[in-house]
Design an enzyme around this catalytic site. Structure first.
Site, mmCIF file in Angstrom:
data_model
loop_
_atom_site.group_PDB
_atom_site.id
_atom_site.type_symbol
_atom_site.label_atom_id
_atom_site.label_comp_id
_atom_site.label_asym_id
_atom_site.label_seq_id
_atom_site.Cartn_x
_atom_site.Cartn_y
_atom_site.Cartn_z
ATOM 1 N N TYR A 1 0.778 -1.229 0.000
ATOM 2 C CA TYR A 1 0.000 0.000 0.000
ATOM 3 C C TYR A 1 0.812 1.283 0.000
ATOM 4 O O TYR A 1 0.283 2.340 -0.314
ATOM 5 C CB TYR A 1 -0.938 0.012 1.208
ATOM 6 C CG TYR A 1 -2.073 -0.953 1.064
ATOM 7 C CD1 TYR A 1 -3.135 -0.669 0.214
ATOM 8 C CD2 TYR A 1 -2.085 -2.155 1.753
ATOM 9 C CE1 TYR A 1 -4.176 -1.560 0.063
ATOM 10 C CE2 TYR A 1 -3.121 -3.056 1.604
ATOM 11 C CZ TYR A 1 -4.163 -2.751 0.764
ATOM 12 O OH TYR A 1 -5.186 -3.634 0.608
ATOM 13 N N LEU A 2 2.073 1.191 0.407
ATOM 14 C CA LEU A 2 2.841 2.415 0.543
ATOM 15 C C LEU A 2 3.707 2.629 -0.690
ATOM 16 O O LEU A 2 4.565 1.810 -1.001
ATOM 17 C CB LEU A 2 3.714 2.326 1.786
ATOM 18 C CG LEU A 2 2.911 2.097 3.070
ATOM 19 C CD1 LEU A 2 3.824 1.949 4.261
ATOM 20 C CD2 LEU A 2 1.925 3.234 3.290
#
EC number: 5.6.2.1
Length: 701
Positions: free
Chosen positions: A659-660
């Site tokens: 997600y990052l």
DNA sequence: CTCCTCGACTCAGAAACGTTATG
DNA sequence: CCATAACGTTTCTGAGTCGAGGA
């Protein structure tokens, strides 16, 4: 169930304004709130909104024409995550894979700093084979910098693909004659096929799974089907089966394996790396790429997550005849095991997989695909973050739109508005419909009335929604969130005249919701919000938590804190480590001991000071240093302690990996002089090679 | 057009495994 | 120095998302 028992409320730590405490016993809606007025006389279809019920009726739903009234907007979101503020950004055109379709061969040039660190790191371990070292370095130097080549086609995934096919797990080795299965107290020799299935169960005997009725029933009925006629006649009850000797045999075997000598282990290791060398790579468009899962899944018993209705079923051995091979026409076609043939060999370059088969539990396809370090995966990953960055530009208008929908005359629009609000604010997953053949878990669109509790007032906050449901992998989501008044009103409306097991959002589906989102922005779907909010949160937290005078260690702590904020937002949990309590205690004891010796040192110091000042000066200094060191150690221990406590049930890896936007992390590293290997290990650096290579310290998500 | 199934891909935590710290 | 525990990494495969295409 252990998963659901996890300490909840973890989610409240970071979510903007969650509260503490509170009980479950609250009534769903205070009676005096019942006719709280959203239901204007003219509003259509407000009543009796019991369309999508849990059972199956979700299929037939009305489709009303959009007649969304243009109503005044509610006040601007003070409640949306602060993360949203649009930062001054530098979107560099050449960094977008999506803008690159035209200039195929323009070949952006970038600095190539990052692999240097790696080499330095490796040089520390010179004891290993020099040969291996050389090999690795050679590999490094010809790593494929696909990101410098411009974006490739969306539909055509490769132009040439060659590989060796999947690796088949070893055949079953029958038990030695002295190891026996007992039925009703009597030893019984089983046919090899039946015996193999028995070993699957026997190996799991001390796992909680085998005590579950569903597991036992599924196992027994699948097992019976594989028995010979004679066996089936004899073996009637699982409770009369005794697997203990077999179980013991495997325990001993694994013990033996653990106690192998270094040499024996080395042999095994070499064998494994030979396998990897042969099967672990493919040739894609002329480049050697690592495969993700080149070993076929061995047979065994299916273990679902949570209360899975199919747990314990037999997962059958995959035969070559089950496997479809995908490779390019002119490549060397992988050879099936002797005496066998593939199900099919195809040459479809619109897909990325190398081999596939149908798994027998759900009858769904499974694939052999490339490792995350590959171009195929990396490019897609990059694209994902670019989509999330595009959302950043559009998010304000989308938020305005869904707020407008909260007061729409159409139930459909209101539900959609609230659903997108949840997805945005709470990073919920879309929540597709599921069949009854899997665990009962939900996401946003599949939330049921029973999963939320409305509190007009709770712990000094107004309009609090209490969420309690099992999400993906049966991980519990528990959170108390204050919401806007209008959302609260809508929720009351949605649950009116519904049973607990009815769908909260009965007029929408993930498909419709994504269709709406796609109209707002091409490529936008529900899950983009998760990526967007996760990455935005990381960037904001990093900015907030990193300050000038910090040491590298402190900076890393800040990074982990920022990472943790995201993990909490996304509800990424793990089982508390088995040894957690114990090791925590140990840590505390250590701290205490440390403290004591600290005191001791102090006393010693002062007494010596009294006696012979001059001679003791050096000693004193020493002692003081010791004291200082000890108190530093103590501080470190305490820090470690809180860090560990905070991390008890939080899993950082998932968000870091999925997600990052890695460019945020890389830019942060460069800006604050933190070596990138302090935050990404080898695997992660491989996966994010593109980001490490292309990002400078000024990158803004 | 909508519904529904299927296929392909991303994302998920547990368990196995390897390395490092500790005593 | 070794044994062991703690910790980090890798493997494994299940569980989601979402689009395509046929009925």
């Amino acid at each position: 169930m252990k998963q659901s028992d996890r300490p909840s409320g973890v989610s409240s730590a970071v979510q903007c304004e969650a509260g503490g405490g509170g009980t479950h016993e609250d009534v769903k809606v205070d009676p005096d709130e019942r006719n709280d007025g959203q239901q204007k006389p003219g509003s259509p279809e407000i009543n009796n909104n019991k369309e999508k019920t849990r059972s199956k009726s979700s299929k037939q739903r009305h489709n009303h024409k959009e007649r969304t009234a243009d109503v005044k907007l509610c006040g601007e979101d003070e409640n949306l995550c602060e993360s949203v503020q649009v930062k001054k950004r530098r979107v560099k055109d050449e960094e977008s894979p999506e803008k690159h379709d035209k200039n195929q061969s323009s070949g952006r040039k970038r600095k190539k700093t990052s692999s240097e660190h790696e080499k330095a790191e490796k040089n520390k371990k010179t004891k290993k084979d020099g040969d291996q070292e050389k090999k690795k370095k050679a590999e490094e130097s010809d790593k494929w910098k696909w990101w410098e080549e411009g974006k490739s086609s969306d539909t055509q995934k490769w132009s040439s693909l060659e590989h060796k096919g999947p690796y088949f797990p070893p055949e079953y080795e029958p038990l030695p004659d002295n190891i026996c299965f007992y039925y009703d107290g009597q030893p019984m020799k089983l046919s090899p096929a039946t015996e193999e299935i028995v070993t699957f169960y026997a190996k799991m005997l001390d796992h909680e799974y085998t005590s579950k009725e569903v597991f036992q029933n599924n196992f027994f009925s699948d097992w019976k089907e594989e028995m010979t006629k004679e066996e089936r006649k004899l073996i009637k009850m699982l409770s009369k089966c005794d697997f203990s000797q077999i179980h013991k045999y495997f325990v001993e075997k694994s013990e033996e394996r653990k106690n192998m000598t270094k040499e024996e282990k080395q042999v095994l290791k070499e064998e494994a790396s030979r396998l990897m060398e042969e099967y672990g790579f493919c040739l894609l468009d002329g480049h050697r790429e690592k495969i993700g899962n080149f070993k076929l899944e061995p047979p065994g018993l299916f273990r679902g997550r949570g209360e899975h209705p199919k747990m314990g079923k037999l997962k059958k051995r995959i035969q070559p005849e089950d496997v479809t091979i995908n490779c390019s026409q002119d490549s060397k076609i992988p050879a099936p095991p002797a005496g066998h043939h593939w199900k099919r060999v195809q040459h479809d370059n619109t897909v990325t997989w190398l081999a596939s088969w149908l798994e027998n539990i759900h009858g769904r396809p499974k694939y052999i695909m490339l490792n995350p370090s590959s171009k195929l995966k990396g490019e897609k990953d990059w694209q994902k973050y670019e989509t999330a960055r595009r959302l950043k530009m559009k998010v304000d208008s989308i938020r305005k739109q869904y707020r407008r929908d909260w007061t729409s005359r159409e139930m459909k629009s209101r539900q959609r508005g609230v659903a997108i609000y949840f997805i945005d604010k709470l990073a919920l997953r879309a929540g597709n419909e599921k069949d009854d053949e899997s665990a009962d878990t939900v996401g946003c669109c599949s939330l049921r009335v029973e999963h939320i509790t409305l509190h007009r007032r709770l712990d000094g906050q107004e309009h609090v929604v209490e969420f309690d449901f099992l999400g993906k992998d049966s991980i519990r989501y528990y959170n108390k969130v204050p919401v806007e008044k209008q959302v609260f009103k809508n929720l009351k409306l949605f649950i009116k005249h519904k049973d607990p097991e009815d769908d909260l959002f009965d007029r929408i589906t993930t498909v419709k919701l994504n269709k709406t989102l796609n109209e707002c922005m091409p490529g936008l779907t529900a899950k983009v919000f998760r990526t967007f909010n996760a990455s935005t949160t990381l960037q904001d937290q990093l900015n907030k938590l990193t300050t000038g005078g910090m040491t590298v260690e402190e900076k890393i702590l800040s990074y982990n804190r920022a990472n943790r904020a995201v993990a909490i937002l996304c509800n990424h949990q793990r089982a508390a480590p088995k040894t957690f309590e114990k090791s925590m205690q140990l840590l505390q004891e250590k701290a205490v001991r440390n403290n004591h010796s600290d005191d001791g040192n102090r006393r010693a110091t002062s007494s010596r000071l009294d006696s012979r000042v001059t001679r003791c000066l050096m000693l004193l200094e020493k002692k003081e240093k010791a004291v200082q060191r000890l108190s530093e150690q103590l501080k470190k221990l305490q820090l470690q302690e809180t860090d560990r406590e905070e991390n008890k049930v939080i899993a950082l890896g998932t968000s870091k990996l999925n997600y990052l936007d890695p460019r945020i992390s890389v830019a942060w590293c460069k800006k604050h002089q933190v070596p990138v290997e302090k935050i990404y290990n080898k695997t992660q650096r491989d996966k994010f090679a593109w980001a490490i290579d292309m990002t400078d310290e000024n990158f803004q998500f």
